[in-house]
Design a protein around this motif. Structure first.
Motif, short mmCIF file in Angstrom:
data_model
loop_
_atom_site.label_atom_id
_atom_site.label_comp_id
_atom_site.label_asym_id
_atom_site.label_seq_id
_atom_site.Cartn_x
_atom_site.Cartn_y
_atom_site.Cartn_z
N ILE A 4 95.71 -14.72 40.51
CA ILE A 4 95.43 -15.19 39.16
C ILE A 4 93.97 -15.53 39.01
N THR A 5 93.41 -16.23 40.01
CA THR A 5 92.00 -16.62 39.95
C THR A 5 91.09 -15.42 39.85
N ASN A 6 91.36 -14.41 40.67
CA ASN A 6 90.52 -13.21 40.65
C ASN A 6 90.56 -12.54 39.29
N GLU A 7 91.75 -12.48 38.69
CA GLU A 7 91.89 -11.84 37.39
C GLU A 7 91.15 -12.62 36.32
N ALA A 8 91.27 -13.96 36.36
CA ALA A 8 90.67 -14.79 35.32
C ALA A 8 89.15 -14.81 35.43
N ASN A 9 88.62 -14.72 36.65
CA ASN A 9 87.17 -14.82 36.83
C ASN A 9 86.45 -13.53 36.48
N ARG A 10 87.19 -12.51 36.17
CA ARG A 10 86.55 -11.25 35.79
C ARG A 10 86.31 -11.27 34.29
N GLY A 11 85.03 -11.39 33.91
CA GLY A 11 84.70 -11.41 32.50
C GLY A 11 84.85 -10.05 31.87
N PRO A 12 84.63 -9.95 30.53
CA PRO A 12 84.79 -8.67 29.84
C PRO A 12 83.91 -7.57 30.41
N LEU A 13 82.63 -7.90 30.75
CA LEU A 13 81.75 -6.88 31.28
C LEU A 13 82.20 -6.44 32.67
N THR A 14 82.66 -7.41 33.49
CA THR A 14 83.14 -7.06 34.83
C THR A 14 84.38 -6.20 34.75
N ARG A 15 85.33 -6.60 33.84
CA ARG A 15 86.56 -5.81 33.69
C ARG A 15 86.23 -4.41 33.20
N PHE A 16 85.26 -4.31 32.28
CA PHE A 16 84.89 -2.98 31.80
C PHE A 16 84.28 -2.15 32.92
N TRP A 17 83.49 -2.79 33.80
CA TRP A 17 82.86 -2.06 34.90
C TRP A 17 83.91 -1.46 35.82
N HIS A 18 84.93 -2.24 36.15
CA HIS A 18 85.99 -1.73 37.01
C HIS A 18 86.83 -0.69 36.28
N TRP A 19 87.08 -0.97 35.01
CA TRP A 19 87.93 -0.07 34.23
C TRP A 19 87.28 1.29 34.05
N LYS A 20 85.95 1.33 33.83
CA LYS A 20 85.29 2.59 33.49
C LYS A 20 85.34 3.58 34.65
N HIS A 21 85.42 3.08 35.88
CA HIS A 21 85.48 3.99 37.01
C HIS A 21 86.79 4.78 36.99
N ALA A 478 101.20 -15.73 25.17
CA ALA A 478 101.53 -17.07 24.67
C ALA A 478 100.32 -17.99 24.68
N LEU A 479 99.36 -17.73 25.57
CA LEU A 479 98.16 -18.55 25.67
C LEU A 479 97.04 -18.03 24.79
N ARG A 480 97.37 -17.55 23.62
CA ARG A 480 96.40 -16.87 22.77
C ARG A 480 95.23 -17.76 22.35
N THR A 481 95.45 -19.08 22.23
CA THR A 481 94.38 -19.97 21.77
C THR A 481 93.60 -20.60 22.91
N ARG A 482 93.99 -20.35 24.15
CA ARG A 482 93.33 -20.99 25.28
C ARG A 482 92.07 -20.23 25.70
N LYS A 483 91.11 -20.96 26.22
CA LYS A 483 89.91 -20.35 26.75
C LYS A 483 90.25 -19.58 28.02
N ALA A 484 89.46 -18.56 28.31
CA ALA A 484 89.74 -17.69 29.45
C ALA A 484 89.78 -18.48 30.76
N GLU A 485 88.89 -19.48 30.90
CA GLU A 485 88.85 -20.23 32.15
C GLU A 485 90.07 -21.13 32.33
N ASP A 486 90.77 -21.43 31.24
CA ASP A 486 91.96 -22.28 31.33
C ASP A 486 93.23 -21.48 31.56
N ARG A 487 93.19 -20.21 31.28
CA ARG A 487 94.42 -19.43 31.29
C ARG A 487 95.02 -19.28 32.68
N GLN A 488 94.20 -19.09 33.71
CA GLN A 488 94.76 -18.90 35.04
C GLN A 488 95.46 -20.16 35.52
#
Length: 616
Positions: A4-21, A478-488
């Motif tokens: 969970i921590t690894n997933e949450a710590n990946r910001g939008p740019l990081t997720r896009f970097w992994h995704w684009k490959h 369900a956590l739609r209103t929570r900040k990304a750092e709180d979700r994990q």
């Protein structure tokens, strides 16, 4: 925890970097290969393939809104046609002055998106059902065909562009880049093919990223379970409207490219045949695959061209047979079917892939500090609620105030109006008379998603979940209103509380029936509502599980107001809560468990003696 921590710590740019490959680089390879092959092809093939690319773009727009958002539109070709006419009008007026037509292509996209926005607003905010939506989009297509066909005559012009009626608009400028310091930048046939392939590649990458982003997950939720999304606080009308607008913008680009390719457009782009062709392309390629849209176009158009050469004027028959065969033999489409088989063939070690087995363990109830987000006990008041369906009165003036005790129980025989009462409270059904007040706000006329945002959560009698999504994705929605750092942190806390943490990456369809019930409870907890409605939470449970569930409800009641509808009297007794009995749509008795359940009339009603006495 680490997953969970690894997933949450990946910001939008990081997720896009992994995704684009995984997708962007694949798209670059495919585009490069297509250009390499296309530049070596004959001029006739280059023209044909450019046309197929324009068709593939509009097919991809339908694959996005149908496969991702569940919107079956029969009118994507109408948006394609609006894009073609938008390009024609702007290019004829602008090209003599600017020497470029990219602006016209951009306008084609904007015009189609604007039309989709207007049409989508009336369809989605007007709550048009799925079947009627398909019929409505088809009707709009035919109306546009009739209107555009009736624009013959010099009076039907926009600036220098004459619409031309049924004869269409000939002599359009082809694509011209208008680069400064360069001579004529009007693309030749080969240049147009290269541009079209690159444009399709860019659009594919953008739409794929949207489909895999938070937007795509929301749209998938709307597709799989629209009602639950509303109960989570999502305005499904807006999200479906947004998907439809995005699809319209993409379809408009395809239409503009089509007009630039042929330097001509006419009302046939709005025809019924073209409308059916878009559906066929997507069904053959696979509605859940964006790349399948282009594959579907290639297969169908290749077959159509070959059939027309062999049997003149029998192409519709051949395409009809092809569609029927694809439905029976490849119901998911060519690309998803082949993809699934290739994954199976190249599985590690060549072993048979065994699907995960349902875990039949009953969920463990954790300590209070482990329970997911804590809110404040809210209040909900029903004031003289009346609900009738036609001539049938289900609620007949129900009054109930839940603002003192932490837990309230509602009982009653079948047909007493309990489920309807809950549906009225949550906004799934609007009452005929009376008022509902939530946390001091009058929510009588508010839709379900507005009430959810104000602090009302509900677990339905039958688990309302998303079968194709993972457990993690349920909680993220369900956590739609929570900040990304709180979700994990909240995700782990909620899933550990309901003993689902070990199944975090399993799809809901792989869970046992009991675990699906607890998954819905986990979603409600993640919403952090001040008032929680539980509709028969103990149904189908063993006595031991019922005791655990009662313990969970008492624990939650320290931070949430809980209202439980239940038939099991032993379970209701364990809640130690005030009891309200509904009978024939009215509040029949209220008080402690002993006061209500030891009442002779209550006993008679539950045992049926009241009814029997009336007929004696």
């Amino acid at each position: 925890m680490n997953q969970i921590t690894n997933e949450a710590n990946r910001g939008p740019l990081t997720r896009f970097w992994h995704w684009k490959h995984a997708k962007a680089m694949t798209a670059v390879f495919v585009v490069g290969a297509a250009i390499l092959v296309g530049t070596q092809a004959s001029m006739a093939d280059q023209l044909k393939w450019t046309l197929w690319v324009s068709f593939g773009i509009v097919a991809m727009s339908l694959a996005f809104i149908w496969g991702r958002a569940g919107i079956f539109s029969f009118g994507q070709n109408a948006l394609f046609g609006i894009g073609a006419y938008g390009y024609a009008i702007v290019s004829l007026n602008l090209y003599p002055h600017s020497g470029e037509t990219l602006t016209a292509l951009l306008f084609a996209s904007l015009a189609a998106a604007a039309f989709a926005a207007a049409l989508g607003y009336f369809m989605f905010y007007g709550r048009v059902g799925d079947v009627y939506l398909s019929v409505l989009t088809l009707a709009v297509t035919l109306i546009l065909y009739t209107v555009i066909s009736s624009t013959a005559g010099p009076q039907y012009r926009i600036g220098e562009a004459t619409l031309g009626g049924f004869n269409g608009m000939p002599g359009l400028p082809t694509l011209s880049l208008g680069l400064p310091g360069v001579g004529s930048t009007e693309l030749d046939i080969q240049g147009l093919l290269i541009f079209a392939v690159c444009l399709a590649g860019v659009l594919y990458v953008v739409i794929s990223y949207l489909a895999d982003s938070a937007l795509g997950k929301i749209l998938a939720g709307v597709r799989d379970n629209e009602m639950r999304m509303e109960l989570l606080g999502y305005d499904v009308r807006f999200w479906k409207w947004l998907a439809f607008v995005i699809g319209g913008a993409v379809a408009g680009i395809g239409g503009g490219l089509f007009a630039a390719w042929g330097t001509f457009t006419n009302p046939s782009v709005f025809g019924l045949t073209q409308a059916a062709m878009v559906i066929i392309w997507v069904m053959v390629g696979g509605r859940n695959s964006l790349s399948g849209a282009f594959i579907g176009v290639m297969i169908v158009q290749w077959v159509a061209d070959g059939a027309d050469n062999v049997v003149s004027e029998q192409t519709p028959l051949i395409l009809g047979l092809m569609l029927i065969l694809s439905i029976f033999l490849l119901p998911n489409g060519v690309v998803p079917t082949l993809s699934r088989r290739l994954k199976s063939m190249f599985a590690i070690g060549g072993d048979t892939v065994v699907p995960p087995q349902p875990d039949t363990r009953s969920p463990a109830i954790r300590a209070p500090q482990d329970l997911a987000p804590k809110g404040n006990q809210g209040t909900i008041v029903a004031d003289n609620l009346v609900k009738s369906f036609g001539g049938l009165s289900v609620l007949r003036g129900v009054n109930l105030r839940c603002d003192n005790a932490p837990v309230y129980a509602i009982i009653g025989p079948n047909g007493a109006g309990k489920s309807t009462f809950f549906n009225v409270l949550v906004g799934r059904v609007l009452n005929s008379e009376g008022r509902v007040t939530l946390n001091g706000f009058d929510v009588t006329v508010l839709p379900a998603f507005e009430r959810a945002r104000l602090g009302l959560g509900i677990k339905l009698q039958v688990a309302s979940i998303f079968p194709t999504m993972t457990v993690r994705q349920h909680i993220e929605l369900a956590l739609r209103t929570r900040k990304a750092e709180d979700r994990q942190r909240e995700t782990e806390r909620t899933l550990r509380a309901t003993d689902l943490f070990d199944r975090i990456d399993d799809t809901a369809a792989d869970l046992s029936h009991g675990q699906q019930q607890w998954l819905e409870i986990a979603m409600v907890l993640a919403q952090n509502p001040s008032v929680i409605l539980l509709d028969e939470p103990a149904a189908g449970m063993t006595p031991h599980e019922k005791m655990r569930t009662a313990k969970l409800i008492r624990t939650l009641s320290t931070h949430h107001r809980i209202i439980v509808v239940e038939h099991d009297m032993a379970f209701v007794r364990a809640l130690d809560a005030p009891v309200t009995m509904l009978h024939e749509g009215r509040v029949f008795r209220q008080g402690s468990f002993e006061t209500v359940c030891e009442d002779e009339q209550v006993i008679n009603i539950y045992l049926g003696r009241h009814t029997n006495a009336q007929h004696a």
